[in-house]
Motif scaffolding. Structure first.
Motif, short mmCIF file in Angstrom:
data_model
loop_
_atom_site.label_atom_id
_atom_site.label_comp_id
_atom_site.label_asym_id
_atom_site.label_seq_id
_atom_site.Cartn_x
_atom_site.Cartn_y
_atom_site.Cartn_z
N THR A 34 -6.73 3.35 7.44
CA THR A 34 -6.69 2.13 6.62
C THR A 34 -7.40 1.03 7.40
OG1 THR A 34 -4.50 1.72 7.60
CG2 THR A 34 -4.54 2.72 5.41
N LEU A 89 -2.40 6.89 -7.41
CA LEU A 89 -3.62 7.13 -8.17
C LEU A 89 -3.36 8.10 -9.32
CD1 LEU A 89 -6.80 6.79 -8.06
CD2 LEU A 89 -6.83 8.88 -6.72
N GLY A 107 -6.02 0.92 -1.27
CA GLY A 107 -6.45 2.32 -1.28
C GLY A 107 -5.28 3.28 -1.42
N SER A 108 -5.60 4.56 -1.43
CA SER A 108 -4.58 5.59 -1.60
C SER A 108 -4.76 6.71 -0.58
CB SER A 108 -4.69 6.23 -3.00
OG SER A 108 -4.75 5.24 -4.00
N1 BES Z 1 -8.94 6.21 3.90
C1 BES Z 1 -9.02 6.14 2.49
C2 BES Z 1 -7.97 5.26 1.86
C3 BES Z 1 -7.96 3.83 2.30
C4 BES Z 1 -9.12 3.17 2.62
C5 BES Z 1 -6.79 3.16 2.38
C6 BES Z 1 -9.10 1.85 3.04
C7 BES Z 1 -6.75 1.85 2.77
C8 BES Z 1 -7.93 1.19 3.11
C9 BES Z 1 -8.94 7.55 1.93
O1 BES Z 1 -9.79 8.43 2.60
C10 BES Z 1 -9.42 7.54 0.51
O2 BES Z 1 -10.56 7.26 0.29
N2 BES Z 1 -8.54 7.88 -0.42
C11 BES Z 1 -8.91 8.09 -1.76
C12 BES Z 1 -7.93 9.02 -2.37
C13 BES Z 1 -8.48 9.97 -3.37
C14 BES Z 1 -9.75 10.65 -2.99
C15 BES Z 1 -7.44 10.96 -3.79
C16 BES Z 1 -8.98 6.78 -2.51
O3 BES Z 1 -8.24 5.83 -2.19
O4 BES Z 1 -9.78 6.70 -3.42
#
Ligand code: BES
Ligand code: MN
Ligand code: MN
Length: 462
Positions: A188, A205, A405-406
């Motif tokens: 994050t 999500l 994000g997720s």
């Molecule tokens: N690391 C990210 C999530 C994130 C980024 C959280 C920046 C907080 C700050 C993770 O790799 C990501 O991209 N998650 C996806 C989930 C999906 C592919 C199921 C997202 O958030 O789109």
């Protein structure tokens, strides 16, 4: 005393740590593209080797239904706490390639306004190879300086960017092996390099795909145009109707489960510094936009959203082709907040799209991967340990924030393993994750390596 030992080991090995990371970044481990299967396995092997070299035991590449999980551990005393480190070695696809200033898998170091000490430009540099590798190097430092204060287990997966479909079943089958006290994750961001922060929540999500079918074949747009439903026009109209004039989502029941924050909680959140001008400048936008009645931080942190991620259909080649298409498609993501459920929201979305589709078209709605939102208690031992560690290395207390994000597996860590996660991220939102020219600051990389051992220390000492 310990801190000096850690710092001097880090200073002596800075160059090597960086060059090892650059080697990792050269492998295009794109989980979404089957043609990169051998790169995925190569990356898993490289991480296995790095864990062995750092001093981990029982290092193995664990098969799953999809890409493997790299596991390794160091148990120094079964009576001591156990930190379970999670990270991911897969990366997002790099396209559009022509928008990269340098090839995505040939890392280069360049200075930027935000990163005057230089940043590594490569796909995965921040998300998540660079951040995951900080943990391997912090572990190496603790091993080589004899300062590892507790047990550690590594679980590095290869399918986060495609929704972690195999990790859920894998953790359920390996509950005993994964037993621990806290999950530690660097995936994050912090607010800025001089404003440390720790996320106390992640959004969930629900990811949907919609297919709208009009006539049984592409038609001449002059001969038939005006008399037959155009699925692209219809799809656009359906999507546009999902937000009202206040940017509120119109799907019936969408907000029913949303946890509303109290005024006190919102006031607390509003204390986090946020510079709207910097935000707009970074994105080259003249005005921000979002749900009425909420600040930008609230819009990304505590409010659910609906966004089209991709839309296609008809003729998109060079020049013009007069055609009334048979089909139109869209991929639509909804970010969810506590206590929304990915499954419920997917069902509401499907029902809504089936209801609003006119009789002149057929609509097919399918759900892709999803994930549940999470909140991390900021009064927990883990959060406080992370906070103390950052305070020591940044010289400032980190601010609790909510991320937009997720990371879908985090909710399952709690549900299946009973462990909270500490979102110990060191990247910046402006590091262009998932975008062309993704980068990770050298300052951030080294600061993370320096801070992580302090988390272990505070988490272990009573
Ligand atoms: N690391 C990210 C999530 C994130 C980024 C959280 C920046 C907080 C700050 C993770 O790799 C990501 O991209 N998650 C996806 C989930 C999906 C592919 C199921 C997202 O958030 O789109
Ligand atoms: Mn990530
Ligand atoms: Mn990602």
């Amino acid at each position: 005393m310990e801190r000096t030992q850690i710092q001097s080991y880090l200073n002596l090995n800075k160059e090597r740590f960086l060059s090892e990371l650059l080697d990792l970044l050269k492998i295009p481990s794109i989980s979404a593209k089957p043609e990169h299967k051998s790169d995925m396995l190569k990356t898993a092997e490289a991480i296995k080797k790095s864990l062995i070299d750092a001093g981990a035991d029982k290092v193995e590449i664990c098969e799953t239904k999809g890409y493997p999980v790299v596991y390794g551990e160091k148990i120094i005393d079964p009576d001591k706490p156990t930190v379970v480190v999670y990270g991911h070695y897969d990366v997002q696809p790099a396209d559009p390639l022509d928008l990269w200033d340098s090839p995505p898998f040939e890392p280069v170091i360049k200075k930027t306004d935000i990163h005057p000490d230089g940043a590594i430009f490569a796909r995965g540099s921040c998300d998540d190879k660079g951040q995951m590798y900080m943990h391997v190097k912090a572990f190496e430092i603790m091993m080589k300086t004899g300062t590892l204060p507790c047990n550690v287990k590594f679980m590095i997966e290869g399918e986060e960017e495609v929704g972690s479909p195999s990790l859920g079943p894998w953790i359920i089958e390996n509950k005993e092996k994964l037993k621990g006290d806290i999950i530690l994750i660097s995936d994050t961001s912090i607010i800025a390099n001089d404003i440390p922060s720790i996320d106390s929540g992640l959004r969930g999500l629900a990811y949907m795909e919609v297919e709208v079918t009009g006539p049984n074949r592409d038609l001449h747009s002059g001969v038939y145009g005006g008399a037959v439903a155009n699925p692209i026009n219809i799809l656009c109209k359906m999507i546009a109707s999902c937000h009202d004039e206040n940017n509120h989502i119109t799907i019936p029941g969408f907000y029913d489960q949303v946890h509303e924050l109290s005024n006190e909680e919102r006031a607390e959140m509003a204390k986090a510094p946020f510079d709207l001008d910097v935000f707009k400048k970074d994105l080259s936008i003249d005005e921000e936009r979002g749900e009425k009645g909420y600040s930008t931080n609230e819009r990304t942190g505590i409010r659910p959203t609906l966004d089209v991620n991709g839309i296609w259909g008809g003729y998109t080649g060079e020049g013009a082709k007069t055609v009334l298409p048979s089909k139109a498609f869209a991929k639509i993501s909804m970010r969810l907040v506590p206590n929304q459920s990915s499954q419920t929201i997917s069902e509401l979305f499907k029902k809504h799209f089936e209801t609003i589709a006119p009789n002149s078209v057929k609509v097919k709605v399918t759900a892709h991967h999803g994930g549940e939102p999470v909140v991390v208690p900021i009064t927990s031992r883990g959060f406080i340990s992370a906070s103390k560690a950052m305070e020591e290395t940044y010289g400032k207390k980190p601010i609790p924030t909510r991320s937009g994000g997720s990371i879908p597996i985090v909710a399952l860590f709690k549900k299946e393993l009973g462990m909270d996660s500490i979102l110990f991220g060191f990247g910046l939102d402006s590091d262009a994750l998932h975008s062309p020219n993704e980068h990770y600051g050298l300052f951030n990389f080294y600061k993370g390596i320096e801070t992580i051992p302090l988390f272990y220390k505070y988490f272990t000492t009573k």
